[in-house]
Design an enzyme around this catalytic site. Structure first.
Site, PDB file in Angstrom:
ATOM      1  NE  ARG A  35      -3.653  -2.038   2.830  1.00  0.00           N
ATOM      2  CZ  ARG A  35      -3.470  -3.162   3.518  1.00  0.00           C
ATOM      3  NH1 ARG A  35      -2.293  -3.369   4.122  1.00  0.00           N
ATOM      4  NH2 ARG A  35      -4.424  -4.074   3.612  1.00  0.00           N
ATOM      5  CE  LYS A  84      -6.160  -0.274   4.733  1.00  0.00           C
ATOM      6  NZ  LYS A  84      -7.473  -0.419   4.049  1.00  0.00           N
ATOM      7  CG  HIS A 140      -4.068   0.919  -4.004  1.00  0.00           C
ATOM      8  ND1 HIS A 140      -3.426   0.744  -2.796  1.00  0.00           N
ATOM      9  CD2 HIS A 140      -5.160   0.122  -3.956  1.00  0.00           C
ATOM     10  CE1 HIS A 140      -4.115  -0.103  -2.050  1.00  0.00           C
ATOM     11  NE2 HIS A 140      -5.168  -0.503  -2.732  1.00  0.00           N
ATOM     12  NE  ARG A 144      -2.953  -3.358  -1.318  1.00  0.00           N
ATOM     13  CZ  ARG A 144      -2.637  -4.204  -0.334  1.00  0.00           C
ATOM     14  NH1 ARG A 144      -1.371  -4.523  -0.119  1.00  0.00           N
ATOM     15  NH2 ARG A 144      -3.576  -4.733   0.425  1.00  0.00           N
ATOM     16  CG  HIS A 196      -6.447  -8.192   1.776  1.00  0.00           C
ATOM     17  ND1 HIS A 196      -6.721  -8.558   0.479  1.00  0.00           N
ATOM     18  CD2 HIS A 196      -6.152  -6.871   1.721  1.00  0.00           C
ATOM     19  CE1 HIS A 196      -6.600  -7.512  -0.313  1.00  0.00           C
ATOM     20  NE2 HIS A 196      -6.257  -6.484   0.416  1.00  0.00           N
ATOM     21  CE1 TYR A 252      -4.295 -12.705   7.836  1.00  0.00           C
ATOM     22  CE2 TYR A 252      -3.941 -14.230   9.642  1.00  0.00           C
ATOM     23  CZ  TYR A 252      -3.450 -13.430   8.630  1.00  0.00           C
ATOM     24  OH  TYR A 252      -2.101 -13.362   8.422  1.00  0.00           O
TER      25      TYR A 252
END
Length: 299
Positions: A142, A166, A233, A236, A259, A268
């Site tokens: 990112r 994140k 992006h 990406r 993610h 996940y």
């Protein structure tokens, strides 16, 4: 304005909502009031709300706007219900039409290679740009992750990159051979700000900002003929698309991208890093090998 609507807006104001938020709630509920014609919005049924949504949708209102209006209505009826002025919330079981999913824009493999290979020049900034964009594509970074990288996030001995994603979550991602080469070249020419921990520096020796990266890629894309709408992006997205095309391993790509969820309904799924490295080495177009030169420079 209907008395119930006025009292609801006053309730929101007392709760500390901003003037902008108050205006939005008022507009959304008054819109419904007007659509109800002879009937007050406070007395609307679920069927009438559904009909109102359908009418707005037919008028071309976006899914995002419909969802916002429905949310306002739902809050209004919840407040009425909590105050004992309604027994039910007619908006509780309603959902706005799903937002149209815009497919992420990715460059083809040959288009990505053409862009990266044509970033030329002999200056320190040119070397930096080559390293940045090779690394973004090599690791699926990112933009925020890219500019947050520090020198000690690069493991030169094992060709790995530590990424802070994140939510502060860290992940290790293999670095392809081409990106490693460009990184070493950049660090060899990185003259300014030697005390600065940032991996990528601007002209004045300070950490590079996201907007600067966006502008540099846009300029290079135009210069190399890739087009004026290329952004970081997109590299990406290209990483993810090309990895999936080559490997078909969705869960591995999920891990590499950082993610949290495989999809909206799947939790996940962690994979063994050795499996990730194997998938990466066998699938990424620019990571056919990850060499370990004897004269590694870890500085």
């Amino acid at each position: 304005m209907d008395e119930a609507i006025r009292r609801f807006i006053e309730h929101l104001a007392v709760a500390g909502r901003s003037p902008h938020t108050l205006a939005a709630y008022r507009a959304d509920i008054e819109l419904l009031e007007n659509m109800m014609q002879a009937k007050s919005a406070r007395d609307a049924t679920a069927a009438e709300l559904r009909k109102a949504l359908a009418k707005l949708h037919a008028q071309g209102l976006s899914s995002r706007s419909l969802a916002r209006r429905l949310s306002s209505w739902r809050q209004f009826y919840h407040w009425l219900q909590r105050n004992g002025e309604r027994e039910d919330n007619p908006a509780a079981g309603l959902y706005a039409p799903k937002r149209d999913k815009l497919l992420p824009k990715a460059l083809p493999v040959d288009g990505t290679a053409a862009l990266l290979d044509r970033i030329e020049g002999e200056s320190e900034l040119d070397a930096r740009d080559r390293a940045i964009f090779e690394l973004v594509y090599s690791c699926g970074l990112r933009l925020s992750e890219t500019v947050a990288l520090n020198l000690d996030d690069v493991d030169f001995s094992d060709s790995l990159l530590r990424i802070r994603g994140k939510g502060g979550k860290e992940r290790l991602v293999p670095i392809g051979a081409e990106a490693m080469l460009r990184l070493r070249t950049w660090l060899g020419e990185r003259s300014a700000g030697m005390d600065e921990p940032a991996l990528f520096l601007g002209r004045h020796g300070h950490r590079l900002g996201g907007r600067q990266v966006e502008k540099r890629l846009r300029d290079w894309a135009i210069k190399t003929g890739a087009g004026q709408h290329v952004h970081p992006h997109m590299l990406r997205h290209s990483f993810a698309s090309h990895m999936l095309q080559s490997s078909g391993d969705l869960r591995a790509v999920q891990e590499l991208l950082g993610h949290a969820n495989l999809s909206s309904t799947q939790i996940y799924t962690a994979l063994d890093f050795q499996h990730l490295a194997k998938v990466y080495d066998g699938a990424h177009p620019r990571a056919r090998k990850r060499g370990k030169p004897d004269d590694e420079n870890k500085s």
